[in-house]
Write an enzyme that holds these catalytic residues in place. Sequence first.
Site, PDB file in Angstrom:
ATOM      1  N   GLN A   1      -5.491 -13.507   2.340  1.00  0.00           N
ATOM      2  CA  GLN A   1      -5.428 -12.044   2.447  1.00  0.00           C
ATOM      3  C   GLN A   1      -6.752 -11.455   2.887  1.00  0.00           C
ATOM      4  O   GLN A   1      -6.797 -10.462   3.616  1.00  0.00           O
ATOM      5  CB  GLN A   1      -4.959 -11.437   1.126  1.00  0.00           C
TER       6      GLN A   1
ATOM      7  N   HIS B   1      -7.148 -10.767   6.629  1.00  0.00           N
ATOM      8  CA  HIS B   1      -6.443  -9.671   7.299  1.00  0.00           C
ATOM      9  C   HIS B   1      -7.395  -8.592   7.788  1.00  0.00           C
ATOM     10  O   HIS B   1      -7.207  -8.016   8.852  1.00  0.00           O
ATOM     11  CB  HIS B   1      -5.450  -9.007   6.332  1.00  0.00           C
TER      12      HIS B   1
ATOM     13  N   GLU C   1      -1.136  -5.702  -4.785  1.00  0.00           N
ATOM     14  CA  GLU C   1      -0.046  -5.824  -3.798  1.00  0.00           C
ATOM     15  C   GLU C   1       0.636  -7.166  -3.989  1.00  0.00           C
ATOM     16  O   GLU C   1       1.860  -7.277  -4.036  1.00  0.00           O
ATOM     17  CB  GLU C   1      -0.633  -5.711  -2.394  1.00  0.00           C
ATOM     18  N   HIS C   2      -0.170  -8.250  -4.072  1.00  0.00           N
ATOM     19  CA  HIS C   2       0.359  -9.606  -4.280  1.00  0.00           C
ATOM     20  C   HIS C   2      -0.276 -10.174  -5.541  1.00  0.00           C
ATOM     21  O   HIS C   2      -1.497 -10.088  -5.703  1.00  0.00           O
ATOM     22  CB  HIS C   2      -0.014 -10.532  -3.122  1.00  0.00           C
TER      23      HIS C   2
ATOM     24  N   ASP D   1       4.740 -13.781   2.934  1.00  0.00           N
ATOM     25  CA  ASP D   1       4.414 -13.079   4.179  1.00  0.00           C
ATOM     26  C   ASP D   1       5.392 -13.417   5.284  1.00  0.00           C
ATOM     27  O   ASP D   1       5.646 -12.595   6.168  1.00  0.00           O
ATOM     28  CB  ASP D   1       3.004 -13.464   4.649  1.00  0.00           C
TER      29      ASP D   1
ATOM     30  N   HIS E   1      25.744  33.466  -8.212  1.00  0.00           N
ATOM     31  CA  HIS E   1      26.108  32.163  -8.782  1.00  0.00           C
ATOM     32  C   HIS E   1      27.210  32.349  -9.814  1.00  0.00           C
ATOM     33  O   HIS E   1      28.244  31.688  -9.787  1.00  0.00           O
ATOM     34  CB  HIS E   1      24.886  31.519  -9.469  1.00  0.00           C
TER      35      HIS E   1
END
Length: 437
Positions: free
Chosen positions: A259, A262, A327-328, A361, A420
């Site tokens: 990761q 990235h 995230e992971h 992934d 109403h």
Amino acid sequence: MPQFLTTADPGFEAAFTALLGLKREDAPDVDDAVAAIIADVRARGDAAVIELTAKFDRLDLTPATLAFTPAEIEAECARVSPEDRAALELAAERIRAYHARQLPEDAQWQDEHGATLGWRWTPVSAAGLYVPGGLASYPSSVLMNAVPARVAGVERLVICCPTPGGVVNPLVLLAARIAGVDTVYRIGGAQAIAALAYGTQTIAPVDKITGPGNAYVAAAKRRVFGRVGIDMIAGPSEILVIADAQNDPDWIALDLLSQAEHDESAQSILITDDAAFGRAVAAAVDKRLETLERRAIAAASWRDNGAVIVTRDLDEAAQLSNRVAPEHLELCVADPEALATRITHAGAIFLGGWTPEAIGDYVGGPNHVLPTARSARFSSGLSVMDFVKRTTLAKMTPGALAAIGPAAERLAISESLQAHGLSVRARLDRLNDGGER
Ligand SMILES: NC(=O)c1ccc[n+]([C@@H]2O[C@H](COP(=O)([O-])OP(=O)(O)OC[C@H]3O[C@@H](n4cnc5c(N)ncnc54)[C@H](O)[C@@H]3O)[C@@H](O)[C@H]2O)c1
Ligand SMILES: N[C@H](CO)Cc1c[nH]c[nH+]1
Ligand SMILES: [Zn+2]
């Protein structure tokens, strides 16, 4: 150097809080630039998109070349090797099978007064999928966005994916064809998001925009939300690994680097109950960085955002992980299922040492577009649910209206909303005058 923290140290809490507070989003002036780009695309349409693509992607387009032609797609797909095609097809089928289980069900029932109540789900009519293409290109992100949309029944699917310098990844186009995407535009950044949201002379607007991207893409998605739906703001990637000393340090190092590579803004954290193992993993990371292709990006991410945290036990590790809301999350421990029961916030959990995050992934089946920057505390990864919406259903019989109508009238009066109340009263009066029951 990444941070080395120990929960037993007096200064741990301050250091951990600082780690969570690291600003990993890009330059603050991004939003001003994005506002100007969106305004320009809204005002000038194709001309603005073409100028911005030439400026940022070094690519000269015309209205006729904004989208890939069928012949171009055919030619690029023909360049893909049988092995890569097979890998894409395997991934697409696993992603499809996994997401098909997410399809929600319609519902309808009668209550005790005879009223019919329920809901039904309908897909958005058109979805725009953003596939990053600046620092790298992501055929896997094509599948992760397009397959759930197709499973949801979205009628029109388009992709925007920049091709800086005109360099095309044929696997992106093949993935789009495998996933059933209708049109692929070779544009990116905020200008692509603006074109999808507002439309141009060539690009029809969509109803929902999904997919990850850089800070310009994220800022543009934030700004067009409300005009269109968006999935989330999927920012720089993150991984947190909880590992005991029974693991191979090199495996854990590679998971952390998977990761980190990235984006320099990515974050990789190891939490372990064994200090010596933590040091061994850090040494394995340094060793791998000597030869990793994207070592410049990965080394910067590990140096600036990475951490090794030593805890008293795995329970403490789980508590810290929940504060990170990664995230992971990899659970490389003897009993990952047991530890997973203590996890409350994470985008995706990978159980056991034989489940590297990279499986998620690409080919595991679950979606890789996941919440980052602690947003897993309140949001979920991309799913079929991002492409459908729910419509409620209600049908009163005269009897059911007689039973519950007076309560509605009283509440309308309490809110001083006369029409109403009268809209119910008029019907009740008809019933009281012997009208239809
Ligand atoms: N969460 C996920 O599922 C996931 C998946 C893949 C990638 N990612 C992340 O997405 C991001 C992709 O970023 P990327 O840059 O490679 O591709 P991108 O496609 O998101 O952004 C590239 C575009 O940004 C625009 N741009 C570049 N510089 C600009 C500037 N100065 N002003 C205005 N616009 C500008 C250009 O138009 C270019 O086409 C990375 O951070 C990556 O980590 C996340
Ligand atoms: N891990 C990324 C999301 O943070 C998704 C991805 C795409 N390709 C490789 N990885
Ligand atoms: Zn990844």
